[in-house]
Design a protein around this motif. Structure first.
Motif, mmCIF file in Angstrom:
data_model
loop_
_atom_site.group_PDB
_atom_site.id
_atom_site.type_symbol
_atom_site.label_atom_id
_atom_site.label_comp_id
_atom_site.label_asym_id
_atom_site.label_seq_id
_atom_site.Cartn_x
_atom_site.Cartn_y
_atom_site.Cartn_z
ATOM 1 N N ILE A 217 0.881 -1.175 0.000
ATOM 2 C CA ILE A 217 0.000 0.000 0.000
ATOM 3 C C ILE A 217 0.910 1.214 0.000
ATOM 4 C CG2 ILE A 217 -1.782 1.252 1.263
ATOM 5 C CD1 ILE A 217 -2.572 -1.445 2.519
ATOM 6 N N PHE A 218 1.001 1.889 -1.124
ATOM 7 C CA PHE A 218 2.004 2.949 -1.223
ATOM 8 C C PHE A 218 1.621 4.075 -2.159
ATOM 9 C CE2 PHE A 218 2.948 -0.461 -4.140
ATOM 10 C CZ PHE A 218 3.290 0.148 -5.322
ATOM 11 N N GLY A 219 0.363 4.116 -2.601
ATOM 12 C CA GLY A 219 -0.060 5.279 -3.372
ATOM 13 C C GLY A 219 0.135 6.537 -2.539
ATOM 14 N N PRO A 220 0.863 7.529 -3.022
ATOM 15 C CA PRO A 220 1.252 8.669 -2.183
ATOM 16 C C PRO A 220 0.094 9.502 -1.678
ATOM 17 C CG PRO A 220 1.814 9.062 -4.485
ATOM 18 C CD PRO A 220 1.416 7.621 -4.381
ATOM 19 N N ARG A 221 -1.057 9.441 -2.355
ATOM 20 C CA ARG A 221 -2.200 10.248 -1.914
ATOM 21 C C ARG A 221 -3.455 9.393 -1.813
ATOM 22 N NH1 ARG A 221 -3.763 13.911 -5.511
ATOM 23 N NH2 ARG A 221 -2.623 13.073 -7.283
ATOM 24 N N ALA A 222 -3.294 8.108 -1.483
ATOM 25 C CA ALA A 222 -4.418 7.188 -1.525
ATOM 26 C C ALA A 222 -4.746 6.618 -0.153
ATOM 27 C CB ALA A 222 -4.098 6.032 -2.481
ATOM 28 N N THR A 223 -6.033 6.454 0.110
ATOM 29 C CA THR A 223 -6.463 5.654 1.248
ATOM 30 C C THR A 223 -6.239 4.181 0.908
ATOM 31 O OG1 THR A 223 -8.726 5.389 0.426
ATOM 32 C CG2 THR A 223 -8.253 7.350 1.756
ATOM 33 N N VAL A 224 -6.415 3.315 1.879
ATOM 34 C CA VAL A 224 -6.303 1.878 1.610
ATOM 35 C C VAL A 224 -7.319 1.466 0.547
ATOM 36 C CG1 VAL A 224 -6.610 -0.430 2.594
ATOM 37 C CG2 VAL A 224 -5.356 1.310 3.874
ATOM 38 N N ALA A 225 -8.551 1.936 0.680
ATOM 39 C CA ALA A 225 -9.601 1.571 -0.268
ATOM 40 C C ALA A 225 -9.274 2.044 -1.683
ATOM 41 C CB ALA A 225 -10.944 2.143 0.184
ATOM 42 N N GLN A 226 -8.607 3.178 -1.805
ATOM 43 C CA GLN A 226 -8.201 3.661 -3.126
ATOM 44 C C GLN A 226 -6.991 2.892 -3.649
ATOM 45 O OE1 GLN A 226 -7.708 7.777 -1.826
ATOM 46 N NE2 GLN A 226 -9.275 8.433 -3.295
ATOM 47 N N ASP A 227 -6.113 2.486 -2.758
ATOM 48 C CA ASP A 227 -4.864 1.859 -3.172
ATOM 49 C C ASP A 227 -5.060 0.414 -3.612
ATOM 50 O OD1 ASP A 227 -1.844 2.753 -2.945
ATOM 51 O OD2 ASP A 227 -1.911 0.619 -2.478
ATOM 52 N N LEU A 228 -6.008 -0.299 -3.009
ATOM 53 C CA LEU A 228 -6.237 -1.701 -3.357
ATOM 54 C C LEU A 228 -6.970 -1.781 -4.692
ATOM 55 C CD1 LEU A 228 -7.262 -3.157 0.121
ATOM 56 C CD2 LEU A 228 -5.011 -3.148 -0.956
ATOM 57 N N GLU A 229 -6.429 -2.606 -5.608
ATOM 58 C CA GLU A 229 -6.939 -2.649 -6.977
ATOM 59 C C GLU A 229 -7.265 -4.085 -7.390
ATOM 60 O OE1 GLU A 229 -4.164 -0.639 -9.503
ATOM 61 O OE2 GLU A 229 -4.468 1.301 -8.533
ATOM 62 N N PRO A 230 -8.523 -4.524 -7.220
ATOM 63 C CA PRO A 230 -8.927 -5.887 -7.608
ATOM 64 C C PRO A 230 -8.717 -6.146 -9.090
ATOM 65 C CG PRO A 230 -10.552 -4.909 -6.140
ATOM 66 C CD PRO A 230 -9.596 -3.809 -6.524
ATOM 67 N N GLU A 231 -8.164 -7.323 -9.386
ATOM 68 C CA GLU A 231 -7.769 -7.653 -10.753
ATOM 69 C C GLU A 231 -8.495 -8.875 -11.301
ATOM 70 O OE1 GLU A 231 -5.143 -6.993 -14.143
ATOM 71 O OE2 GLU A 231 -5.187 -5.869 -12.261
ATOM 72 N N TYR A 232 -8.625 -9.925 -10.493
ATOM 73 C CA TYR A 232 -9.125 -11.209 -11.003
ATOM 74 C C TYR A 232 -9.812 -11.944 -9.859
ATOM 75 C CZ TYR A 232 -8.980 -14.661 -14.796
ATOM 76 O OH TYR A 232 -9.303 -15.478 -15.841
ATOM 77 N N ILE A 233 -10.823 -12.758 -10.181
ATOM 78 C CA ILE A 233 -11.640 -13.429 -9.168
ATOM 79 C C ILE A 233 -11.678 -14.927 -9.420
ATOM 80 C CG2 ILE A 233 -13.926 -13.549 -8.092
ATOM 81 C CD1 ILE A 233 -14.507 -10.786 -9.271
ATOM 82 N N THR A 234 -11.638 -15.707 -8.339
ATOM 83 C CA THR A 234 -11.989 -17.123 -8.401
ATOM 84 C C THR A 234 -12.952 -17.414 -7.266
ATOM 85 O OG1 THR A 234 -11.147 -19.399 -8.505
ATOM 86 C CG2 THR A 234 -10.033 -17.911 -6.982
ATOM 87 N N VAL A 235 -13.865 -18.365 -7.486
ATOM 88 C CA VAL A 235 -14.934 -18.652 -6.541
ATOM 89 C C VAL A 235 -14.854 -20.099 -6.095
ATOM 90 C CG1 VAL A 235 -17.439 -18.635 -6.172
ATOM 91 C CG2 VAL A 235 -16.395 -16.923 -7.669
ATOM 92 N N SER A 236 -15.110 -20.342 -4.820
ATOM 93 C CA SER A 236 -15.080 -21.700 -4.276
ATOM 94 C C SER A 236 -16.163 -22.563 -4.918
ATOM 95 C CB SER A 236 -15.276 -21.670 -2.759
ATOM 96 O OG SER A 236 -16.538 -21.110 -2.423
ATOM 97 N N THR A 237 -15.976 -23.862 -4.872
ATOM 98 C CA THR A 237 -16.914 -24.778 -5.525
ATOM 99 C C THR A 237 -18.301 -24.714 -4.908
ATOM 100 O OG1 THR A 237 -16.060 -26.527 -4.089
ATOM 101 C CG2 THR A 237 -15.124 -26.369 -6.304
ATOM 102 N N ASP A 238 -18.410 -24.273 -3.637
ATOM 103 C CA ASP A 238 -19.726 -24.159 -3.001
ATOM 104 C C ASP A 238 -20.357 -22.781 -3.182
ATOM 105 O OD1 ASP A 238 -18.305 -22.535 -1.273
ATOM 106 O OD2 ASP A 238 -18.478 -23.853 0.460
ATOM 107 N N SER A 239 -19.712 -21.917 -3.963
ATOM 108 C CA SER A 239 -20.224 -20.583 -4.307
ATOM 109 C C SER A 239 -20.361 -19.650 -3.104
ATOM 110 C CB SER A 239 -21.594 -20.688 -5.014
ATOM 111 O OG SER A 239 -21.492 -21.399 -6.219
ATOM 112 N N ARG A 240 -19.662 -19.958 -2.021
ATOM 113 C CA ARG A 240 -19.795 -19.124 -0.816
ATOM 114 C C ARG A 240 -18.658 -18.116 -0.649
ATOM 115 N NH1 ARG A 240 -20.934 -23.178 4.093
ATOM 116 N NH2 ARG A 240 -21.096 -21.167 5.162
ATOM 117 N N THR A 241 -17.479 -18.435 -1.184
ATOM 118 C CA THR A 241 -16.303 -17.593 -0.953
ATOM 119 C C THR A 241 -15.640 -17.235 -2.276
ATOM 120 O OG1 THR A 241 -15.918 -18.734 1.149
ATOM 121 C CG2 THR A 241 -14.089 -17.446 0.258
ATOM 122 N N ALA A 242 -15.194 -16.001 -2.376
ATOM 123 C CA ALA A 242 -14.399 -15.573 -3.536
ATOM 124 C C ALA A 242 -13.043 -15.104 -3.058
ATOM 125 C CB ALA A 242 -15.104 -14.452 -4.294
ATOM 126 N N TRP A 243 -12.026 -15.387 -3.864
ATOM 127 C CA TRP A 243 -10.691 -14.831 -3.651
ATOM 128 C C TRP A 243 -10.414 -13.906 -4.820
ATOM 129 C CZ3 TRP A 243 -12.087 -19.789 -2.671
ATOM 130 C CH2 TRP A 243 -11.868 -20.274 -1.375
#
Length: 623
Positions: A217-243
Motif C-alpha cells: 500500500i504505497f499510493g502517495p495520496r491514496a487511502t487503503v480503499a483507493q490503493d487496493l486494486e482488484p484484478e481477477y476473481i476465483t470462486v469456491s466450488t460451493d459458491s460461498r467464498t471468492a478470492w
C-alpha cells in the motif's frame, strides 16, 4: 531531510522480510499418474489485427456452441461459431453502446445460456456496469451499475451471482483515484438484477497493520480503499467464498459472497531468489542463458489470473505470478519535468503521477539520481534522496563495495533488471529512510539510500495457496529451467528448440532473452480441470507464449507434464508474417469440458492479444 521527503516516506512501503517459499524445482514429469496428457492444436480464428489487443478474454456457451471474445481494440465482443473447433467462424459483434456512451468491454463470462460482460465507462474512473446478454439471441437482458473500471467478470458455480473485480485505477494524470471494489450481482431474476458492492473502506484504519504484514500500500495520496486494486476473481466450488487478486498490492482479498463483504486481505509475501531452486535469468545482455541464484533479490508475486480447486476436502488457490509495476502518468511530461530546469527540486510535479519501476544500474549509479532528471528518474524517488547504494554485505558477491555498486551495475549482472525503488532500502523505526553519504557511511546529513534488498516484478512461477493465503507450493525456477532444456520444443509441430528463443518477447522476431531483465516468460493466464481423477493446471506464458501443463493433484508436489507453444515463426518479424506466425501474447485460457464440448473432447480456448487470434487446443489423455 526536508519536510516533503519526510511526508512522502510515510507512504512508501519498505518491506525487507521474505516469506518462506516451498519450491518444487526437480520433477519435470509426473511420477504418480497412470495417464499421459498432451496438448495438440485444433484450429484458430484470426482478427487480422496485430498488437492491438483484438482478442483477449474468452468465454464459451455450451448450449449455442459459441465463443465470446473481448476485442479491446474495438471495445466490443466478437461472437464465434465454435461448433467446428477446427474452423471457428465469425457470427456477430456485440457492442455495449446501449449501456453507456463511449463504454468498452473489459471482460466476459458465459454460463447456462447467459453472457456476462464487464463494461468500463468513459472516463474509466466513473462507475462501470455489468451487462447480461442472452447467448442465443445476443439481446441485452439488462445491466446494473458496479464499481469503477470493472476489469474481470465471473459467475458463481451455482449460477446465482455474477461478480466483477472493479480495479479502480487512478486517472492517467493521477488527479482522480476511485476506490477498488468487488460487485456481487444477483441474477436470479435477470429482468430485475440487484447489486451489492464489497469495498475496502473498513480497512482504511488498518493501513499500518496491512503494510507491516507485507501488503503493498504505497499510493502517495491514496487511502487503503483507493490503493487496493482488484484484478481477477476465483470462486469456491460451493459458491460461498471468492478470492480476488490485488495484483499491484501483492495480496488476495477474501470475500463472503452471501454477506457481500471483504473478510480479509491476505499478503502473499515475497520469493527469495537467493535460495537454491529459485534462480532466474536477470539479464537480456549476457550472451546466454544464465539461470542462477541472486542473493538479495526478491520476487514479488503480483498474480494476474487466479483459479481454485479442491483436494481432499480443502480449497486451494492457484496463481499465475505475472508481476506488474505501477506507472501512473508515465506519458505525462508534467510528472517527469524538463531535463535541465524544473518547477521543483525533484524534477517534476509529484501530484501528476507515480512511477515505481527503475533499472538497477540507474538506481545505484555513483553519480546519483539527477543525471536522469527529466528522462526516467521518478520525481518521487528524487524526493527521498539524491542517490542510492547497495549493501556490500549482501551484494558483495557481484562487486558491491562501500559507496560503490561496482560490478553489480554491469549489464551482464544485475544492471539491466527492472525493480521497484519503493522497497528494500533501509528505514528507521518510524519508516523514514536511513541516510548514508557517498562513501557508504551512515550519516544523518547524507543523501543516499541504502538498499539491502532489490524487489523484482513477478516470480516467473505458478503458485498454490491455502484458502487463508498460506503458500503451499511455488514452481521455483521450473519454468525457465524447462524453457532452457533440450526437452522443450516450440511450434505446432514441436520442431524448434525452446532454448534458441529463450525468454523471447511476443511482438518481435529473433528476440532471444529479450525479457530476461523484465519478468521472464511472464505467467499470465491459468485454468484448472479434473481429468481422469487427476487435477491439472494450464498456465499461459504471455511473453514466451504457449500453455504449460502441471499435474497439481498433490498440491505439495506438482510437476510439468506438457508444453505447447503455437507460435510457428520465431526469427521473422511477426507483424509482417501475421498470417503464418501463429499465436502471440496469450491473455486467457478457458477449459471446455467433455460434457460441454462440441467434439466430446476436453478443449482449451485461448485468447492472444498480440496476434489477435483465438485458438482451440485438444487435451489428449491416454491410459
Amino acid at each position: 531531510m526536508n519536510k516533503n521527503r519526510m511526508n512522502w516516506s510515510r507512504n512508501v512501503l519498505a518491506v525487507g522480510v521474505a516469506s518462506a517459499v516451498l519450491s518444487g524445482c526437480a520433477a519435470l514429469t509426473p511420477s504418480s499418474s497412470d495417464d499421459a496428457l498432451s496438448l495438440s492444436f485444433v484450429g484458430r480464428y484470426s482478427t487480422g489485427v496485430f498488437g492491438e489487443s483484438a482478442a483477449e478474454i474468452t468465454a464459451y456457451d455450451a448450449a449455442t456452441q459459441r465463443a465470446f471474445v473481448v476485442n479491446a481494440q474495438a471495445g466490443n465482443l466478437t461472437v464465434l461459431d465454435l461448433s467446428n473447433p477446427a474452423n471457428p467462424t465469425l457470427i456477430d459483434t456485440l457492442t455495449v453502446s446501449q449501456v453507456a456512451p463511449n463504454a468498452v468491454v473489459n471482460s466476459v463470462a458465459a454460463q447456462d445460456g447467459w453472457v456476462a460482460v464487464a463494461v468500463e465507462s468513459s472516463p474509466k474512473t466513473a462507475a462501470g456496469y455489468m451487462a447480461l446478454f442472452d447467448a442465443a439471441t445476443l439481446t441485452l437482458q439488462g445491466y446494473v451499475r458496479v464499481g469503477a473500471q470493472p476489469d474481470m467478470v465471473t459467475f458463481t458455480p451455482d449460477g446465482q451471482y455474477v461478480l466483477t473485480a472493479n480495479e479502480g485505477e487512478p486517472s492517467d494524470d493521477y488527479q482522480v483515484d476511485p476506490e477498488g471494489s468487488i460487485s456481487i450481482v444477483d441474477i436470479s431474476n435477470p429482468q430485475n438484477m440487484t447489486v451489492r458492492t464489497a469495498g475496502f473502506v473498513a480497512f482504511n484504519a488498518r493501513r499500518d497493520e496491512l503494510r507491516a504484514a507485507g501488503v503493498r500500500i504505497f499510493g502517495p495520496r491514496a487511502t487503503v480503499a483507493q490503493d487496493l486494486e482488484p484484478e481477477y476473481i476465483t470462486v469456491s466450488t460451493d459458491s460461498r467464498t471468492a478470492w480476488v487478486a490485488l495484483q499491484e498490492n501483492n495480496a488476495l482479498a477474501k470475500v463472503d459472497i452471501a454477506r457481500g463483504v471483504v473478510t480479509d486481505v491476505l499478503p502473499l509475501g515475497f520469493k527469495d531468489h537467493g535460495q537454491a531452486g529459485n534462480g532466474l535469468d536477470v539479464s537480456d545482455d549476457d550472451n546466454g542463458i544464465n539461470i542462477q541464484v541472486w542473493p538479495g533479490v526478491m520476487g514479488t508475486y503480483h498474480p494476474d489470473a487466479i483459479t481454485s480447486y479442491q483436494h481432499n476436502g480443502r480449497q486451494y488457490v492457484v496463481t499465475a505470478n505475472e508481476g506488474d509495476a505501477r506507472a501512473w502518468g508515465e506519458d505525462n511530461d508534467a510528472y517527469w519535468g524538463p531535463e535541465e530546469a524544473s518547477d521543483s527540486a525533484y524534477g517534476g510535479n509529484l501530484s501528476q503521477g507515480f512511477v515505481e519501476e527503475i533499472r538497477v544500474k540507474h538506481l545505484v549509479h555513483n553519480s546519483g539520481f539527477a543525471r536522469r532528471l527529466g528522462d526516467d528518474m521518478p520525481p518521487h524517488l528524487m524526493s527521498l534522496a539524491n542517490g542510492a547504494l547497495l549493501n556490500p554485505e549482501v551484494f558483495g558477491y557481484c562487486g558491491a563495495t562501500a559507496g560503490d555498486a561496482g560490478g553489480c551495475r554491469e549489464d551482464d549482472q544485475l544492471g539491466r533488471l527492472n525493480v521497484t525503488w519503493t522497497q528494500g532500502y533501509r528505514t528507521d523505526e518510524r519508516g523514514f529512510p536511513v541516510l548514508f553519504n557517498a562513501d557508504g557511511e551512515q550519516d544523518p546529513f547524507g543523501d543516499r539510500l541504502m538498499y539491502d534488498q532489490l524487489f523484482a516484478y513477478g516470480t516467473r512461477s505458478v503458485a498454490i495457496w491455502s484458502a487463508d493465503g498460506e503458500l503451499v507450493w511455488d514452481s521455483g525456477d521450473m519454468i525457465e529451467q524447462y524453457l532452457a532444456s533440450d526437452e522443450c520444443r516450440l511450434g505446432e509441430a514441436r520442431n524448434q528448440p525452446c532454448a534458441e528463443f529463450f525468454n523471447s518477447n511476443h511482438d518481435e522476431g529473433d528476440a532471444f532473452e529479450s525479457r530476461s531483465d523484465n519478468k521472464g516468460p511472464e505467467p499470465e493466464a491459468v485454468a484448472v480441470a479434473e481429468l481422469n481423477d487427476r487435477m491439472y493446471a494450464f498456465l499461459g506464458l504471455e511473453r514466451m507464449g504457449g500453455v504449460m501443463v502441471f499435474d497439481i493433484t498433490n498440491p505439495q508436489a506438482p510437476a510439468i507434464v506438457d508444453y505447447l507453444n503455437t507460435r510457428n515463426l520465431w526469427a521473422e518479424d511477426p507483424e509482417a508474417n501475421l498470417a503464418t506466425v501463429g499465436d502471440l501474447g496469450i491473455e486467457d485460457i478457458k477449459v471446455i469440458p467433455v460434457n460441454q464440448s462440441p467434439t466430446g473432447e476436453t478443449l482449451l480456448l485461448t485468447g492472444h492479444e498480440v496476434s489477435g487470434t483465438v485458438s482451440v487446443y485438444r487435451v489428449n489423455l491416454t491410459q
